[in-house]
Design a protein around this motif. Structure first.
Motif, mmCIF file in Angstrom:
data_model
loop_
_atom_site.group_PDB
_atom_site.id
_atom_site.type_symbol
_atom_site.label_atom_id
_atom_site.label_comp_id
_atom_site.label_asym_id
_atom_site.label_seq_id
_atom_site.Cartn_x
_atom_site.Cartn_y
_atom_site.Cartn_z
ATOM 1 N N SER A 92 15.793 -43.486 2.534
ATOM 2 C CA SER A 92 15.438 -44.238 0.881
ATOM 3 C C SER A 92 15.960 -45.779 1.273
ATOM 4 O O SER A 92 17.006 -45.451 1.213
ATOM 5 C CB SER A 92 16.070 -43.430 -0.235
ATOM 6 N N GLY A 93 15.391 -46.829 -0.161
ATOM 7 C CA GLY A 93 16.262 -47.504 -0.466
ATOM 8 C C GLY A 93 15.221 -48.447 -1.219
ATOM 9 O O GLY A 93 14.922 -48.230 -2.081
ATOM 10 N N VAL A 94 14.686 -49.795 -0.814
ATOM 11 C CA VAL A 94 14.357 -50.638 -1.003
ATOM 12 C C VAL A 94 13.182 -51.498 -0.645
ATOM 13 O O VAL A 94 13.713 -51.650 0.503
ATOM 14 C CB VAL A 94 15.223 -52.409 -2.074
ATOM 15 N N HIS A 95 11.939 -51.970 -0.832
ATOM 16 C CA HIS A 95 11.005 -52.320 -0.194
ATOM 17 C C HIS A 95 11.480 -53.622 -0.168
ATOM 18 O O HIS A 95 10.987 -54.088 -0.879
ATOM 19 C CB HIS A 95 9.857 -51.022 -0.877
ATOM 20 N N LEU A 140 11.776 -51.274 5.379
ATOM 21 C CA LEU A 140 12.721 -51.448 4.163
ATOM 22 C C LEU A 140 14.834 -51.406 4.601
ATOM 23 O O LEU A 140 14.940 -51.033 5.370
ATOM 24 C CB LEU A 140 12.644 -49.308 4.236
ATOM 25 N N ASN A 141 14.974 -51.722 2.932
ATOM 26 C CA ASN A 141 16.625 -51.536 3.345
ATOM 27 C C ASN A 141 16.609 -50.755 2.827
ATOM 28 O O ASN A 141 16.951 -50.317 1.422
ATOM 29 C CB ASN A 141 16.871 -53.108 2.354
ATOM 30 N N ALA A 142 17.825 -49.788 3.562
ATOM 31 C CA ALA A 142 18.169 -48.449 3.382
ATOM 32 C C ALA A 142 19.668 -48.288 2.729
ATOM 33 O O ALA A 142 20.376 -48.511 3.405
ATOM 34 C CB ALA A 142 18.153 -47.903 4.739
ATOM 35 N N ASN A 143 19.330 -47.484 2.196
ATOM 36 C CA ASN A 143 20.920 -47.118 1.261
ATOM 37 C C ASN A 143 20.777 -45.764 1.900
ATOM 38 O O ASN A 143 22.321 -45.644 1.367
ATOM 39 C CB ASN A 143 20.464 -46.950 -0.572
ATOM 40 N N GLU A 144 19.880 -45.006 2.280
ATOM 41 C CA GLU A 144 20.163 -43.713 2.427
ATOM 42 C C GLU A 144 19.739 -42.545 3.667
ATOM 43 O O GLU A 144 18.525 -42.875 3.813
ATOM 44 C CB GLU A 144 20.103 -42.419 1.678
ATOM 45 N N ILE A 145 19.897 -42.909 4.945
ATOM 46 C CA ILE A 145 19.829 -42.036 6.125
ATOM 47 C C ILE A 145 19.647 -40.323 5.891
ATOM 48 O O ILE A 145 20.698 -40.268 6.010
ATOM 49 C CB ILE A 145 19.948 -42.854 7.408
ATOM 50 N N THR A 146 19.166 -39.583 6.055
ATOM 51 C CA THR A 146 19.666 -38.115 5.920
ATOM 52 C C THR A 146 18.829 -37.532 7.253
ATOM 53 O O THR A 146 17.217 -37.781 7.034
ATOM 54 C CB THR A 146 18.981 -37.263 4.950
ATOM 55 N N VAL A 147 19.333 -37.321 7.976
ATOM 56 C CA VAL A 147 18.766 -36.029 9.353
ATOM 57 C C VAL A 147 18.280 -35.166 9.318
ATOM 58 O O VAL A 147 19.158 -34.612 8.536
ATOM 59 C CB VAL A 147 19.780 -36.580 10.515
ATOM 60 N N VAL A 148 17.540 -35.125 9.234
ATOM 61 C CA VAL A 148 16.781 -33.331 9.055
ATOM 62 C C VAL A 148 15.907 -32.343 9.527
ATOM 63 O O VAL A 148 16.052 -31.803 9.994
ATOM 64 C CB VAL A 148 15.057 -33.799 7.965
ATOM 65 N N GLY A 149 16.333 -32.679 11.635
ATOM 66 C CA GLY A 149 15.909 -32.467 11.962
ATOM 67 C C GLY A 149 16.259 -33.530 13.269
ATOM 68 O O GLY A 149 16.525 -34.544 13.957
ATOM 69 N N GLN A 199 25.947 -52.294 5.667
ATOM 70 C CA GLN A 199 27.066 -52.119 5.205
ATOM 71 C C GLN A 199 27.380 -50.971 3.764
ATOM 72 O O GLN A 199 27.075 -51.581 3.127
ATOM 73 C CB GLN A 199 28.073 -52.877 5.125
ATOM 74 N N GLY A 200 27.812 -49.905 4.208
ATOM 75 C CA GLY A 200 27.393 -48.322 3.542
ATOM 76 C C GLY A 200 26.653 -47.858 3.209
ATOM 77 O O GLY A 200 25.918 -47.280 2.235
ATOM 78 N N THR A 201 25.255 -48.024 4.101
ATOM 79 C CA THR A 201 24.648 -47.097 4.237
ATOM 80 C C THR A 201 24.737 -46.166 4.479
ATOM 81 O O THR A 201 25.769 -45.764 5.529
ATOM 82 C CB THR A 201 23.175 -47.679 5.015
ATOM 83 N N ILE A 202 24.657 -44.533 3.721
ATOM 84 C CA ILE A 202 25.160 -43.780 3.803
ATOM 85 C C ILE A 202 24.275 -42.948 4.755
ATOM 86 O O ILE A 202 22.763 -42.928 4.300
ATOM 87 C CB ILE A 202 25.198 -42.894 2.154
ATOM 88 N N ILE A 203 25.121 -42.347 6.092
ATOM 89 C CA ILE A 203 23.874 -41.338 7.046
ATOM 90 C C ILE A 203 24.652 -40.165 7.004
ATOM 91 O O ILE A 203 25.653 -39.475 6.800
ATOM 92 C CB ILE A 203 24.357 -42.253 8.089
#
Length: 142
Positions: free
Chosen positions: A123-126, A132-141, A103-107
């Motif tokens: 990106s997040g915490v290994h 990976l516990n993701a804090n941010e996910i960016t769609v690049v394509g 809850q709160g992961t940025i997409i």
């Protein structure tokens, strides 16, 4: 008496010329400041401004670790599975990484729904299991 005078005058003149010849020494030119690279090695600016040297220094100091896939807190790849808070990406042929959302992961872009085939950066915490516990996910394509 004249010989004494001439001798004294000759001595005075020779000491005067010696004093003029021995002017104050000029200070040595200060060296150009050298940049320090990791490990305390100092390199002159002519070398430090070389783009090849800059690239090597960045690679050695970890600035390029993300691009090489060596940063455990960062991954990039193609989505192969997504359901609610679980994501799996293929980082290289036949190399997969599990990514946990919370809850709160940025997409980014905001409001995007992830689907199979999308290229993403996470990106997040290994975690110790390699995920990976993701804090941010960016769609690049796509």
């Amino acid at each position: 008496m004249i010989t004494r005078f001439v001798a004294a005058l000759g001595l005075a003149l020779s000491l005067g010329t010696a004093a003029v010849a021995q002017q104050a020494p000029t200070p040595a030119p200060s060296p150009t400041p050298a940049a320090t690279v990791p490990g305390g090695i100092k390199l002159p600016p002519s070398i430090m401004n070389n783009p090849i040297v800059q690239g090597a220094i960045q690679a050695l100091t970890g600035t390029a670790t993300r691009e090489l896939g060596l940063d455990p807190n960062w991954s990039q790849g193609r989505v192969t599975y997504f359901k609610r808070f679980e994501l799996q990406i293929e980082t290289a042929p036949n190399k997969y990484r599990a990514i946990h959302l919370h809850q709160g992961t940025i997409i980014d872009p905001r409001g995007t729904t992830l689907s199979d085939g999308m290229q993403v950066r996470a990106s997040g915490v290994h975690q110790s299991d390699g995920s990976l516990n993701a804090n941010e996910i960016t769609v690049v394509g796509r």
